[in-house]
Design an enzyme around this catalytic site. Structure first.
Site, PDB file in Angstrom:
ATOM      1  CE  LYS A  87      -1.402  11.192  40.139  1.00  0.00           C
ATOM      2  NZ  LYS A  87      -2.086  12.447  40.466  1.00  0.00           N
TER       3      LYS A  87
HETATM    4  C1  E4P Z   1      -2.137  14.866  38.146  1.00  0.00           C
HETATM    5  O1  E4P Z   1      -2.088  13.669  38.112  1.00  0.00           O
HETATM    6  C2  E4P Z   1      -1.132  15.716  38.811  1.00  0.00           C
HETATM    7  O2  E4P Z   1      -1.063  15.426  40.155  1.00  0.00           O
HETATM    8  C3  E4P Z   1      -1.471  17.151  38.561  1.00  0.00           C
HETATM    9  O3  E4P Z   1      -1.803  17.326  37.197  1.00  0.00           O
HETATM   10  C4  E4P Z   1      -0.413  18.128  38.997  1.00  0.00           C
HETATM   11  O4  E4P Z   1      -0.775  19.409  38.563  1.00  0.00           O
HETATM   12  P1  E4P Z   1      -0.123  20.758  39.119  1.00  0.00           P
HETATM   13  O5  E4P Z   1       1.272  20.857  38.608  1.00  0.00           O
HETATM   14  O6  E4P Z   1      -1.006  21.848  38.561  1.00  0.00           O
HETATM   15  O7  E4P Z   1      -0.179  20.668  40.619  1.00  0.00           O
END
Ligand code: E4P
Length: 216
Positions: A87
């Site tokens: 990622k």
């Molecule tokens: C996933 O890949 C993201 O990091 C995550 O969904 C972020 O979510 P949040 O906005 O609830 O922190």
């Protein structure tokens, strides 16, 4: 549409996996910190454990923001297990790194995407997945689901193979709306997934069937 769980919590990952509908897991530094995972060895071991529970794509986020460091870190993460997807944040060095990973057979998930332009750049660089953060967009008075629909339309017109991974999901309705808007994957906390099970008429109907079953 594929379902990923958006957590580093092993109990929640197991619970979603046991439901039989789980296709993968996404994590981020905030989610890892929440579970108290500290230090390189602990981080790597945690990803190994997740890979043992779920046979699907597991997103592991780099902490570096400079090209060479992103490459070195991403290679280490990718070496943990073939299901690891590196990622990478949507920054200039991140886009360069996504292209490098693509050319070297390492799959990436481009994270922190908040616009169609960013999604196009990630797709051009060859990201396997692009993660628009729809809840955070809603929090800023824009419409996150609209962005999913816009990206889905662009990717379809242009023939991009990058999967749209709707992230930052806050509710069961978000999941349904993302499915309608053309998301390939939704990554969600456990509660919105379990929330999809619920309807009061199901509970009332089941109670009546069970009551009537006594007369059978
Ligand atoms: C996933 O890949 C993201 O990091 C995550 O969904 C972020 O979510 P949040 O906005 O609830 O922190």
């Amino acid at each position: 549409m594929k379902f990923f769980i958006d957590t580093a919590n092993l109990a929640q990952i197991k619970e979603a996996h046991d439901l039989g509908i789980l296709d993968g897991v996404t994590t981020n530094p905030s989610l890892m910190a929440k579970e108290g995972i500290k230090g390189e060895e602990a981080i790597i071991n945690h990803y190994k454990t997740i890979c043992e529970i779920v046979d699907g794509d597991i997103s592991a986020e780099v902490l570096s923001t400079e090209f060479n460091a992103i490459i070195a870190e991403g290679q280490k993460l990718a070496a943990i297990h073939p299901n690891i997807v590196v990622k990478v944040p949507m920054i200039k060095d991140g886009v360069k790194a996504i292209k490098w990973f693509t050319d070297n057979g390492i799959r990436t998930n481009c994270t922190l995407v908040f616009s169609a332009g960013q999604a196009i750049l990630a797709a051009k660089a060859g990201a396997a997945m692009v993660s628009p953060f729809i809840g955070r967009i809603d929090d800023s008075n824009w419409d996150g689901v609209d962005l999913i629909a816009q990206i889905a339309n662009i990717f379809s017109i242009q023939g991009f193979k990058t999967e749209i991974l709707a992230a930052s999901i806050r509710s069961s309705l978000h999941i349904v709306k993302c499915a309608e808007a053309g998301a390939d994957i939704c990554t969600c906390p456990l509660d919105p997934i379990l929330g999809m099970l619920k309807h009061p008429l199901t509970d009332i109907g089941l109670a009546k069937f069970l009551e009537d079953a006594k007369k059978m």
